[in-house]
Design a protein around this motif. Structure first.
Motif, short mmCIF file in Angstrom:
data_model
loop_
_atom_site.label_atom_id
_atom_site.label_comp_id
_atom_site.label_asym_id
_atom_site.label_seq_id
_atom_site.Cartn_x
_atom_site.Cartn_y
_atom_site.Cartn_z
N THR A 38 6.86 -0.50 0.67
CA THR A 38 7.09 -1.29 -0.53
C THR A 38 5.93 -2.25 -0.73
O THR A 38 5.58 -3.01 0.15
CB THR A 38 8.42 -2.06 -0.42
OG1 THR A 38 9.47 -1.10 -0.34
CG2 THR A 38 8.63 -2.96 -1.60
N GLY A 39 5.33 -2.16 -1.92
CA GLY A 39 4.19 -3.00 -2.25
C GLY A 39 4.40 -3.71 -3.56
O GLY A 39 5.51 -3.84 -4.05
N SER A 40 3.30 -4.14 -4.16
CA SER A 40 3.39 -4.91 -5.40
C SER A 40 3.79 -4.04 -6.59
O SER A 40 4.43 -4.51 -7.52
CB SER A 40 2.07 -5.60 -5.67
OG SER A 40 1.04 -4.63 -5.83
#
Length: 180
Positions: A38-40
């Motif tokens: 999970t990132g931006s």
């Protein structure tokens, strides 16, 4: 660090593996690898709630999956219902399964926003290792097809498997859980 933790957890489960205790009827599991991805601009979640039927050496599982991608303005929710039958007359080891999947997809197709719900069916095989402490690890492979809804409607990241195509291809390798 993460892969070291997973390796140690799997080793610990293997060293104390056995059939699931008859007093444990429920389980929850999560794929911790997705939490790291999970990132931006992308978010993932994969988890399962299970009921263990000791009389039938079976598991009724409800896997859920969420994926969103800001770049293509795409969101996907899936909920499955799996019936997993263990083949060795105990609650561990290999199993075969059948499943139904509901997928809700939402995103852009050209200049239009599309929302749709699809229903699919499939079969699978898998393996479960349970520890005496209640932790467990499983791996599985499932294949199937959607029987309702339109396919190939969205532009997606080529490195992410989504439920937009007609065929269902589901691989689980890193889910870890706890039974109670």
């Amino acid at each position: 660090m993460f892969f070291r933790f997973i390796s140690i957890l799997i080793l610990a489960i293997n060293l104390h593996a056995g059939s699931l205790s008859k007093d444990k009827h429920f389980g929850v599991e999560v794929n911790p690898f997705y939490l790291l991805l999970t990132g931006s601009s992308e978010r993932y979640f994969s988890g399962t709630v299970s009921y263990f039927d000791h009389e039938r050496n079976a598991e009724i599982a409800f896997p859920l999956y969420y994926y969103s991608e800001d770049y293509n303005n795409y969101k996907q929710y899936t909920l499955d219902m799996h019936y997993r039958k263990f083949i060795n007359q105990t609650m561990h080891g290999f199993y075969y399964s059948g499943f139904a999947r509901v997928a809700k997809l939402e995103g852009l197709s050209g200049n239009y926003r599309i929302k749709q719900t699809k229903l699919g069916l499939g079969v699978g095989i898998g393996f479960r290792l349970f520890s005496k402490s209640g932790f467990y690890w499983g791996a599985s492979l499932g294949i199937g097809s959607y029987i309702t809804g339109k396919n190939d409607q969205f532009v997606n990241n080529m490195f992410v498997v989504t439920d937009d195509p007609r065929f269902i291809f589901d691989v689980e390798l890193l889910k870890v859980g706890y039974s109670f």
